[in-house]
Design a protein around this motif. Sequence first.
Motif, short mmCIF file in Angstrom:
data_model
loop_
_atom_site.label_atom_id
_atom_site.label_comp_id
_atom_site.label_asym_id
_atom_site.label_seq_id
_atom_site.Cartn_x
_atom_site.Cartn_y
_atom_site.Cartn_z
N PHE A 92 27.68 54.73 39.31
CA PHE A 92 28.66 54.82 38.14
C PHE A 92 29.68 53.81 38.48
CE2 PHE A 92 26.92 59.03 39.02
CZ PHE A 92 27.01 59.57 37.65
N LEU A 93 29.88 52.91 37.50
CA LEU A 93 30.67 51.64 37.51
C LEU A 93 31.74 51.85 36.52
CD1 LEU A 93 27.77 49.16 38.00
CD2 LEU A 93 29.08 50.12 39.74
N ASN A 94 31.96 52.97 35.83
CA ASN A 94 32.89 53.02 34.73
C ASN A 94 34.40 52.99 35.00
OD1 ASN A 94 31.70 55.40 35.90
ND2 ASN A 94 33.55 56.45 35.00
N ASN A 95 35.11 52.50 34.21
CA ASN A 95 36.54 52.31 34.40
C ASN A 95 36.84 51.32 35.22
OD1 ASN A 95 37.63 54.40 32.67
ND2 ASN A 95 36.29 55.95 33.96
N ASN A 96 36.38 50.02 35.29
CA ASN A 96 36.69 49.03 36.01
C ASN A 96 36.95 47.77 35.13
OD1 ASN A 96 36.12 49.52 39.09
ND2 ASN A 96 34.26 50.56 38.04
N LEU A 97 36.78 46.53 35.74
CA LEU A 97 37.09 45.22 34.89
C LEU A 97 35.83 44.29 34.84
CD1 LEU A 97 40.40 44.49 36.78
CD2 LEU A 97 40.16 45.62 34.66
N ILE A 98 34.75 44.91 34.84
CA ILE A 98 33.46 44.31 34.77
C ILE A 98 33.27 43.69 33.51
CG2 ILE A 98 30.83 44.52 35.02
CD1 ILE A 98 31.71 47.08 36.74
N VAL A 99 32.67 42.32 33.54
CA VAL A 99 32.57 41.54 32.30
C VAL A 99 31.02 41.29 32.21
CG1 VAL A 99 34.76 40.54 32.22
CG2 VAL A 99 32.74 39.33 33.38
N ALA A 100 30.30 41.39 33.12
CA ALA A 100 28.83 41.20 33.18
C ALA A 100 28.15 41.81 34.31
CB ALA A 100 28.43 39.80 33.43
N LEU A 101 26.88 42.13 34.11
CA LEU A 101 26.05 42.74 35.09
C LEU A 101 25.86 41.62 36.36
CD1 LEU A 101 23.38 44.75 33.74
CD2 LEU A 101 25.13 45.55 34.92
N PRO A 102 26.13 42.24 37.71
CA PRO A 102 25.91 41.12 38.81
C PRO A 102 24.43 41.23 39.18
CG PRO A 102 26.93 43.07 39.80
CD PRO A 102 26.95 43.50 38.26
N TYR A 103 23.85 40.19 39.83
CA TYR A 103 22.76 40.14 40.16
C TYR A 103 22.21 41.27 41.04
CZ TYR A 103 18.67 38.66 42.99
OH TYR A 103 17.48 38.69 43.45
N GLU A 104 23.12 41.69 41.97
CA GLU A 104 22.87 42.57 42.84
C GLU A 104 22.31 43.96 42.25
OE1 GLU A 104 22.66 42.19 46.29
OE2 GLU A 104 23.11 40.26 45.99
N ILE A 105 22.56 44.23 41.03
CA ILE A 105 22.30 45.36 40.40
C ILE A 105 20.45 45.45 40.43
CG2 ILE A 105 21.86 44.49 38.12
CD1 ILE A 105 23.56 47.77 38.79
N THR A 106 20.05 44.25 40.42
CA THR A 106 18.64 44.35 40.18
C THR A 106 17.62 44.92 41.73
OG1 THR A 106 18.26 41.99 41.12
CG2 THR A 106 18.48 42.31 38.95
N LYS A 107 18.50 45.06 42.55
CA LYS A 107 18.04 45.51 43.92
C LYS A 107 17.98 47.12 43.99
CE LYS A 107 19.42 41.42 46.51
NZ LYS A 107 19.95 40.68 47.79
N PHE A 108 18.44 47.62 42.82
CA PHE A 108 18.53 49.17 43.18
C PHE A 108 17.15 49.55 42.23
CE2 PHE A 108 22.71 48.15 43.91
CZ PHE A 108 23.34 49.05 44.70
N THR A 109 16.20 49.68 42.52
CA THR A 109 14.85 49.55 42.27
C THR A 109 14.53 51.01 41.74
OG1 THR A 109 13.74 50.00 44.50
CG2 THR A 109 14.04 47.68 43.43
N ASN A 110 15.31 51.96 42.25
CA ASN A 110 15.20 53.49 41.66
C ASN A 110 15.88 54.00 40.73
OD1 ASN A 110 13.19 55.46 41.70
ND2 ASN A 110 14.44 56.80 43.13
N LEU A 111 16.91 53.06 40.05
CA LEU A 111 18.09 53.46 39.42
C LEU A 111 17.54 54.37 38.16
CD1 LEU A 111 21.07 53.37 40.03
CD2 LEU A 111 21.09 51.52 38.59
#
Length: 409
Positions: A92-111
Motif C-alpha cells: 500500500f503506497l497510496n496517499n503519498n507524493l510518488i511520481v514514478a515507480l522506483p526500481y526496488e518495486i521489482t524486488k517484490f516478486t510475489n506481489l
Amino acid sequence: MYYSSENSDSEQGDTEARHAQRLDFADLMLDTDSLNAQLQNSIREQRNRLKLVDQRENQFVSASHSNCDKEANLAADQDEDFAVDEVTERLFLNNNLIVALPYEITKFTNLKTLDLSNNNISQMNDFLLQLQNLQSLYLRNNHITDDGLPKDLSVLKKLKEINLSGNQLNRIPEQLLQMTTLRYLYLGNNHITEVQPEIKNIQSLQVLNLGGNRLETVPDELGDLPKLAALVLCDNRLCKLPRAISRLKSLRSLLLHKNNLCCLPVEIVRLGGLTEISIRDNPLVTRFVNHCAREIMYNTPSLLELAARKIKFESIPYGPQDLPQTLHEYMSSAHHCVNPKCKGVYFTSRVEHIKFVDFCGVYRVPLMHYLCSSRCSSQTPVYYRSDDMQDSEGEEEEPKARLRKVLLG
C-alpha cells in the motif's frame, strides 16, 4: 518496520506470517526517492527476519555446519543488491507524493496487490511489467494520461483488476482492451468520450465502471460481454442506449443516473436477472413524473369508471337485465392487462409510460403504475410476456427475477 501484529503471543508465529504479506507505506508523504529507501530497508529487514528464523531452525546443528552457515550469510550480505522479497503480497503506497515507480518495486516478486492511489503519477514505467504475480492494481486519483501506461500490459497474465478512476484519460487505453482476462475495470471520473468496439475483447469482464466521463453513446459491442454483472454509465451525456444492451444476460446492476436519456430500449426487459437500475436525473424520469402528475390531476377517472372497475376487479356478477343497455355496453368495453400478475382494469383513464412499459409491477421502471398502462393491452410485444408467469394450468407463478431497487432520487 511497517509490518503489524495484532494477535496474542500464543499466535505470534502465525500472525507474523500473515501480516508479513502486507506492507503499508500509505499516508507518509513519501516522494519517489524516499520510497525507494523505505523499500530497501523493508527488504533488508525481511532478510534479517528470515535469517533469524533459519538460525532458530538450525540451533541444534553441529558447529561445523554453523560455520558454513555463517560463511553463507556473509556472502549473502555482500550480495545484498540481489536480495528480493518473496513474502509480501500486498503493498500500500497510496496517499503519498510518488511520481514514478522506483526500481526496488521489482524486488517484490510475489506481489499480488499494489495500491498507488492518490499520488502524482503521470507515467507508469516498465518496472510494473516485472510484477508477474500482480492481480490488483489501484491507480485512482493520479495524473495518468492516454499514453501513461506501459505498452504491453498483457504480459501480466494474472492481473484481474485495474482501477484508473480519477485520472486524465480521454479514451480507453488500447492496451487495456487487449487484456482478455480482466474481470474488474474502473475508469470513472476521467474525460473519456467514446468506448471503442474492441471492448468486446475483454470477455471475462464482470464490472465495468465508466461513470463520470463524457460519453454520448456506447457501442453495440458492449452487449458482447457475457459475464458482465455491473455496468456503471452514470454522470455522462448519453441520449440513448443500444438495443444490444439486452444481450447482457448476466447483468445485475445498471447505473444510468445523471444522463440525457429520454427513453430506454424496450428490449431491456429481456434482462431477467437485473435487480438494480438507477435512472434519476434523466429527462425520462422528469417527463414521466410531470406527465403522470398531469394525468392524475386533470384526467382522473370518473365515478362511473371507478364503480365499473370495482365491479370488474371484484368479479361481481351482473347481466343485461341488471343494467341499462348503455351501461352494459360500457362494462363490456373494459380493458384488462395481459400480464397475469397485474389485475388492472381500465376503461378510458390510464397512464402511459414513455417508450418503456412498467409491465405492471414485474419490471418497476421507470416509476410506478397508476391504474394500468394502455400498452399492457394492445401494444405489448410478445417478449414482454414471460412463460414462467403461468404454469400448465394457467395459475400464476412468481417470475424468476424482478427489479428490487429502482433509484429515482
